[in-house]
Design a protein around this motif. Sequence first.
Motif, PDB file in Angstrom:
ATOM      1  N   MET A   1      29.958  34.474  46.448  1.00 51.33           N
ATOM      2  CA  MET A   1      29.214  35.686  46.798  1.00 51.33           C
ATOM      3  C   MET A   1      29.814  36.890  46.057  1.00 51.33           C
ATOM      4  N   SER A   2      28.961  37.775  45.521  1.00 52.38           N
ATOM      5  CA  SER A   2      29.507  38.902  44.760  1.00 52.38           C
ATOM      6  C   SER A   2      29.982  40.008  45.704  1.00 52.38           C
ATOM      7  N   GLU A   6      32.359  48.666  47.866  1.00 54.32           N
ATOM      8  CA  GLU A   6      33.615  49.022  48.555  1.00 54.32           C
ATOM      9  C   GLU A   6      34.678  47.944  48.367  1.00 54.32           C
ATOM     10  N   GLN A   7      34.204  46.690  48.112  1.00 56.25           N
ATOM     11  CA  GLN A   7      35.173  45.587  48.025  1.00 56.25           C
ATOM     12  C   GLN A   7      35.781  45.448  46.641  1.00 56.25           C
ATOM     13  N   VAL A   8      35.249  46.142  45.659  1.00 56.59           N
ATOM     14  CA  VAL A   8      35.727  45.934  44.290  1.00 56.59           C
ATOM     15  C   VAL A   8      37.171  46.425  44.185  1.00 56.59           C
ATOM     16  N   ALA A 162      33.141  38.323  31.605  1.00 56.13           N
ATOM     17  CA  ALA A 162      31.846  38.121  30.947  1.00 56.13           C
ATOM     18  C   ALA A 162      31.243  39.440  30.481  1.00 56.13           C
ATOM     19  N   ALA A 163      31.733  40.555  31.039  1.00 53.55           N
ATOM     20  CA  ALA A 163      31.240  41.876  30.600  1.00 53.55           C
ATOM     21  C   ALA A 163      32.262  42.939  30.967  1.00 53.55           C
ATOM     22  N   ALA A 178      31.667  34.657  37.337  1.00 59.61           N
ATOM     23  CA  ALA A 178      31.217  34.392  38.705  1.00 59.61           C
ATOM     24  C   ALA A 178      30.751  35.671  39.393  1.00 59.61           C
ATOM     25  N   ASP A 179      30.632  36.735  38.625  1.00 59.07           N
ATOM     26  CA  ASP A 179      30.182  38.043  39.112  1.00 59.07           C
ATOM     27  C   ASP A 179      31.205  38.739  40.038  1.00 59.07           C
TER      28      ASP A 179
END
Length: 449
Positions: A1-2, A6-8, A162-163, A178-179
């Motif tokens: 799940m991405s 707030e979780q980043v 990936a980016a 995996a985002d």
Amino acid sequence: MSQTAEQVPTCAVAIVGGGAAGLACAIAAGRIWAEQQALAPALLGKPAEERPAGQLPVVLLEKQDRLGRKLLATGNGRCNLSHQPLDRAAYHGTDPAFADAALNRFGANETLDWFRQLGLLCRTDPDGRVFPYSYQASAVLDLLRLELDRLPVAVLTRWRAAAIQPDGKSGLTVISEADDRLSAGQVVLATGGLAAPAFGCQGDGYTLLGALGHRLIEPKPAIVQLTTPREAVRAWTGIKVEGRATLRRGSAILRQEDGEILFTEYGVSGPPILQLAGLVNQHSARSGRPLQLEIDFLPLLAEAAVTGFLAARLARNGQLPLKSLLTGLVHKRIGQSLARQVSGLSLDAPCASLDMLQLQQLAWQLKRWPVPVTGTRDWTQAQVTAGGLQTADFDPDTLASRRVPGLYAAGEVLDIDGDCGGYNLQWAWSSGRQAGEAAARASLGQWPT
Ligand SMILES: Cc1cc2nc3c(=O)[nH]c(=O)nc-3n(C[C@H](O)[C@H](O)[C@H](O)COP(=O)(O)OP(=O)(O)OC[C@H]3O[C@@H](n4cnc5c(N)ncnc54)[C@H](O)[C@@H]3O)c2cc1C
């Protein structure tokens, strides 16, 4: 799940790629942050790979399950980590002088001191190649990882970037396959090139920075074996000779190297051959006369001396069969094929059947045995990438991008490559440390947010 916004997790410096350059970079950045912050003992009690991202200023991202896998394979497991003295002519690229700033600041002596501080004693072989004293690449990796454990660095493995996206404020967000997301004030790209894809190098860095407007000098395999027409070398497969390899285009000598040359079923290998590969790929792309390799089987003797030796041998024993004429000078199989080619006779014919012109031709073949070069072997066999991210897009003093604020690059991903002999790892250490220090200094005050 991405993750939700707030979780980043956030960090001061994110480093993408845990090879030689990424490890040196993480240590350099971690040391600067260690001087700044009282470190949380609970976090630092764990190995760097078990620490969560978001609570430490430096995060090292690696897509494989372990850091530094390629390092273990370097120098046949012995890790030729530098070269003394460090000859600048051994570096190549569109602008090799770009490497000077990092190599001046973190040169070979400085690198050896750095390793000594980490606990690694090194030895310099008579030809200038520097190795760990134990000749064990694993010792180098172990000590780098131990240093990471001492510093405020978190390591995330199986995390493939990936980016990379500007976050619209002053930072960048790195997004995984995996985002998963990681927000960072500064990001250093140390993803290597395309050589040896089994170790995780598949050109990801070119795609990541290409998407941000960075330009690419077409990557080509370097430090790799040369291919020749199979029939030219097949009979000599497995033979090793101490010789001189000369790469020519027409009458122009492009480069000449001495050392052990190995004949294989696809062409030629060995240290002097690997050194020529970068030039082969560079020149193959240009039109003009085909490239030719010449092998001197007797580099310590002048051609006239070889002719004289053969003539004396023939005068002493004209009944000697042709198959034995070169015994004592070169490998038996090589001697016999050259004698047959030049004379056009059976190998049992007596040497006296050769005239003076044929003796001279034989000496010429021994000194300049010619074979066309058809190319090099592919990325799976290459040790290094020539070409890469265009260095004009980076500041040589900091390795910061001139196109994307907060972005840096280090190591093989850039358009700098070195000769065999420790030059490539030296570039990885020097550029990794240069970028790591610059990124950490720029990030001070940016974290915690
Ligand atoms: C068999 C072999 C032997 C060699 N021997 C020597 C030697 O003895 N001496 C010498 O000087 N040089 C040697 N080299 C060359 C040297 O190893 C390289 O030049 C050097 O390792 C480059 O360091 P780097 O950190 O830039 O890249 P790499 O060491 O290639 O590391 C890049 C890392 O980035 C990771 N990565 C890639 N993309 C992503 C992504 N999207 N997200 C997260 N992580 C990513 C990769 O998995 C890898 O771990 C050798 C090379 C090979 C293949």
